[in-house]
Design a protein around this motif. Structure first.
Motif, PDB file in Angstrom:
ATOM      1  N   VAL A  95       0.914  -1.324  -0.213  1.00 37.13           N
ATOM      2  CA  VAL A  95      -0.095  -0.239  -0.113  1.00 37.13           C
ATOM      3  C   VAL A  95       0.822   1.296  -0.051  1.00 37.13           C
ATOM      4  N   LYS A  96       1.822   1.173   0.736  1.00 38.35           N
ATOM      5  CA  LYS A  96       2.808   2.222   0.807  1.00 38.35           C
ATOM      6  C   LYS A  96       3.484   2.726  -0.410  1.00 38.35           C
ATOM      7  N   ARG A  97       3.957   1.553  -1.187  1.00 34.96           N
ATOM      8  CA  ARG A  97       4.715   1.543  -2.561  1.00 34.96           C
ATOM      9  C   ARG A  97       3.563   1.750  -3.568  1.00 34.96           C
ATOM     10  N   ASN A  98       2.179   1.883  -3.229  1.00 35.02           N
ATOM     11  CA  ASN A  98       1.286   2.050  -4.462  1.00 35.02           C
ATOM     12  C   ASN A  98       1.305   0.828  -5.415  1.00 35.02           C
ATOM     13  N   GLU A  99       1.524  -0.292  -4.790  1.00 32.11           N
ATOM     14  CA  GLU A  99       1.410  -1.550  -5.730  1.00 32.11           C
ATOM     15  C   GLU A  99       0.065  -2.362  -5.815  1.00 32.11           C
ATOM     16  N   ASN A 100      -0.196  -3.009  -7.011  1.00 29.98           N
ATOM     17  CA  ASN A 100      -1.571  -3.466  -6.880  1.00 29.98           C
ATOM     18  C   ASN A 100      -1.170  -5.012  -6.737  1.00 29.98           C
ATOM     19  N   LEU A 101      -2.382  -5.686  -6.228  1.00 31.50           N
ATOM     20  CA  LEU A 101      -2.646  -6.988  -5.971  1.00 31.50           C
ATOM     21  C   LEU A 101      -3.749  -7.687  -6.646  1.00 31.50           C
ATOM     22  N   LEU A 102      -3.446  -8.693  -7.797  1.00 32.93           N
ATOM     23  CA  LEU A 102      -4.451  -9.604  -8.236  1.00 32.93           C
ATOM     24  C   LEU A 102      -4.723 -10.754  -7.864  1.00 32.93           C
ATOM     25  N   ILE A 103      -5.950 -11.018  -7.319  1.00 35.01           N
ATOM     26  CA  ILE A 103      -6.270 -12.319  -6.763  1.00 35.01           C
ATOM     27  C   ILE A 103      -7.186 -12.939  -7.589  1.00 35.01           C
ATOM     28  N   THR A 104      -7.033 -14.242  -7.834  1.00 37.54           N
ATOM     29  CA  THR A 104      -7.831 -15.159  -8.797  1.00 37.54           C
ATOM     30  C   THR A 104      -7.801 -16.317  -8.288  1.00 37.54           C
ATOM     31  N   GLY A 105      -9.135 -16.916  -8.829  1.00 41.04           N
ATOM     32  CA  GLY A 105      -9.393 -18.204  -7.990  1.00 41.04           C
ATOM     33  C   GLY A 105     -11.018 -18.769  -8.348  1.00 41.04           C
ATOM     34  N   SER A 106     -11.279 -19.735  -8.407  1.00 40.65           N
ATOM     35  CA  SER A 106     -12.717 -20.235  -8.373  1.00 40.65           C
ATOM     36  C   SER A 106     -13.744 -19.594  -7.223  1.00 40.65           C
ATOM     37  N   THR A 107     -14.911 -19.523  -7.425  1.00 42.00           N
ATOM     38  CA  THR A 107     -15.739 -19.319  -6.334  1.00 42.00           C
ATOM     39  C   THR A 107     -15.560 -19.928  -5.175  1.00 42.00           C
ATOM     40  N   GLY A 108     -15.632 -19.145  -3.699  1.00 34.69           N
ATOM     41  CA  GLY A 108     -15.723 -19.907  -2.489  1.00 34.69           C
ATOM     42  C   GLY A 108     -14.153 -20.179  -2.138  1.00 34.69           C
ATOM     43  N   VAL A 109     -13.188 -19.699  -2.729  1.00 37.12           N
ATOM     44  CA  VAL A 109     -12.051 -20.194  -2.310  1.00 37.12           C
ATOM     45  C   VAL A 109     -11.247 -19.178  -1.275  1.00 37.12           C
ATOM     46  N   LEU A 162      -6.022   2.646  -0.557  1.00 38.49           N
ATOM     47  CA  LEU A 162      -6.410   1.254  -0.935  1.00 38.49           C
ATOM     48  C   LEU A 162      -7.624   1.068  -1.615  1.00 38.49           C
ATOM     49  N   LEU A 163      -7.929   0.645  -2.920  1.00 37.08           N
ATOM     50  CA  LEU A 163      -9.130   0.447  -3.270  1.00 37.08           C
ATOM     51  C   LEU A 163      -9.091  -1.214  -3.327  1.00 37.08           C
ATOM     52  N   ILE A 164     -10.390  -1.799  -3.009  1.00 37.38           N
ATOM     53  CA  ILE A 164     -10.745  -3.274  -3.393  1.00 37.38           C
ATOM     54  C   ILE A 164     -11.717  -3.412  -4.149  1.00 37.38           C
ATOM     55  N   LYS A 191      -0.179   6.135  -7.451  1.00 41.29           N
ATOM     56  CA  LYS A 191      -0.716   7.104  -6.447  1.00 41.29           C
ATOM     57  C   LYS A 191      -1.453   6.311  -5.457  1.00 41.29           C
ATOM     58  N   GLY A 192      -1.825   5.187  -5.810  1.00 40.76           N
ATOM     59  CA  GLY A 192      -2.687   4.312  -4.723  1.00 40.76           C
ATOM     60  C   GLY A 192      -2.695   2.723  -5.052  1.00 40.76           C
ATOM     61  N   ALA A 193      -2.837   1.940  -3.995  1.00 40.15           N
ATOM     62  CA  ALA A 193      -2.800   0.543  -4.368  1.00 40.15           C
ATOM     63  C   ALA A 193      -4.208   0.140  -4.651  1.00 40.15           C
ATOM     64  N   THR A 194      -4.254  -0.998  -5.385  1.00 36.35           N
ATOM     65  CA  THR A 194      -5.674  -1.608  -5.877  1.00 36.35           C
ATOM     66  C   THR A 194      -5.516  -2.981  -5.659  1.00 36.35           C
ATOM     67  N   ILE A 195      -6.506  -3.603  -5.129  1.00 35.13           N
ATOM     68  CA  ILE A 195      -6.767  -4.965  -5.010  1.00 35.13           C
ATOM     69  C   ILE A 195      -7.874  -5.328  -5.943  1.00 35.13           C
ATOM     70  N   ASP A 220      -1.910  -2.549 -18.771  1.00 32.03           N
ATOM     71  CA  ASP A 220      -0.461  -2.096 -18.754  1.00 32.03           C
ATOM     72  C   ASP A 220      -0.252  -1.435 -17.383  1.00 32.03           C
ATOM     73  N   ARG A 221      -1.146  -0.608 -16.979  1.00 32.81           N
ATOM     74  CA  ARG A 221      -1.088   0.061 -15.721  1.00 32.81           C
ATOM     75  C   ARG A 221      -1.363  -0.721 -14.313  1.00 32.81           C
ATOM     76  N   LEU A 222      -2.257  -1.786 -14.564  1.00 35.06           N
ATOM     77  CA  LEU A 222      -2.573  -2.678 -13.463  1.00 35.06           C
ATOM     78  C   LEU A 222      -1.430  -3.690 -13.182  1.00 35.06           C
ATOM     79  N   VAL A 223      -0.974  -4.092 -14.223  1.00 35.45           N
ATOM     80  CA  VAL A 223      -0.025  -5.285 -14.247  1.00 35.45           C
ATOM     81  C   VAL A 223       1.303  -4.847 -13.627  1.00 35.45           C
ATOM     82  N   HIS A 224       1.896  -3.550 -14.130  1.00 30.19           N
ATOM     83  CA  HIS A 224       3.135  -2.854 -13.654  1.00 30.19           C
ATOM     84  C   HIS A 224       2.866  -2.777 -12.138  1.00 30.19           C
ATOM     85  N   GLN A 225       4.214  -3.228 -11.719  1.00 29.57           N
ATOM     86  CA  GLN A 225       3.948  -3.281 -10.047  1.00 29.57           C
ATOM     87  C   GLN A 225       2.948  -3.799  -9.490  1.00 29.57           C
ATOM     88  N   SER A 226       2.607  -5.022  -9.910  1.00 26.42           N
ATOM     89  CA  SER A 226       1.504  -5.753  -9.183  1.00 26.42           C
ATOM     90  C   SER A 226       2.099  -7.269  -8.882  1.00 26.42           C
TER      91      SER A 226
END
Length: 248
Positions: A95-109, A162-164, A191-195, A220-226
């Protein structure tokens, strides 16, 4: 004299100091403090109270779906979830470094639980966070365009550390949603972190977004620094039907 002092503390919104002073007088603890120790005690109490109220305010304003705690995240081998990674994320350096986190997986995991638990950690660390279901986010901003509050709402999202965004890709995106998504990601870039949580693999998000040019700009913006977490295994709801809201 004490009543006047307590009244002034309330008027000045020194609630932590007020409570500490009241307790000290009622219990006779003032007899055990030197003057400088008592002043320090009052100031520390006020500082702690303001810190706790800030955390409570951040959590309330985040609009989380439910309470989630990082201590309750499970690290079953089948989940493809490393405890060391989650503990590092819980320190909120991403969050401090304004990085993104992309979480994937099937429903309920446990995508929503994990992202919400990280959101709580961010609030505890003093960051502002906000949680949205993807379809509600785009619907809300579509309504904001109609009533003239669109840019105000965008600015509000931009101010969050942080935006989720949960359940991304469950509903098709029209052109307005695509452009809105681009504006959000562009505003937050470095400028901000996103999950973002999704049942759909990241490589298929281009198809979800729909327009190749807009998808390229967003990705391009999401994957960079994610960072990415690809959860696997059975649905946690099936495994623990009675503890679904408490442990994931």
């Amino acid at each position: 004299m004490n009543e006047q002092t307590l009244s002034k503390m309330k008027q000045m919104k020194l609630y932590g100091m007020h409570d500490a002073f009241t307790t000290a007088v009622e219990t006779g603890a003032t007899d055990h403090f030197t003057l400088d120790q008592f002043v320090t005690h009052l100031i520390d109490s006020e500082s702690d109270d303001r810190h706790n109220r800030k955390i409570a305010r951040n959590i309330k304003n985040a609009h989380f779906k439910y309470k989630a705690e990082i201590e309750n995240v499970e690290y079953d081998e089948q989940r493809n979830l490393e405890e060391n990674l989650v503990q590092r994320l819980a320190e909120c350096e991403f969050v401090k470094r304004n990085e993104n986190l992309l979480i994937t997986g099937s429903t309920g995991v446990g995508k929503s639980y994990l992202s919400t638990a990280l959101g709580y950690q961010a609030c505890i660390a003093g960051y502002r966070a906000v949680y949205f279901k993807a379809n509600r986010l785009f619907a809300q901003l579509k309504m904001a365009k109609a009533d003239g509050s669109y840019f105000k709402e965008l600015a509000k999202i931009e101010r969050q550390h942080l935006l989720i965004i949960d359940d991304f890709g469950l509903h098709p995106m029209d052109n307005q949603a695509r452009l809105t998504f681009l504006e959000i990601i562009e505003d937050r870039y470095q400028k901000g972190a996103t999950i973002i949580n999704s049942q759909i693999p990241v490589q298929s998000w281009y198809e979800v977004i729909g327009d190749k040019t807009i998808a390229d700009a967003i990705m391009d913006r999401l994957v960079h620094q994610s960072k990415r977490i690809e959860l696997e295994g059975e649905s946690m709801r099936k495994k623990m039907p009675e503890k679904t809201e408490n442990i994931y």
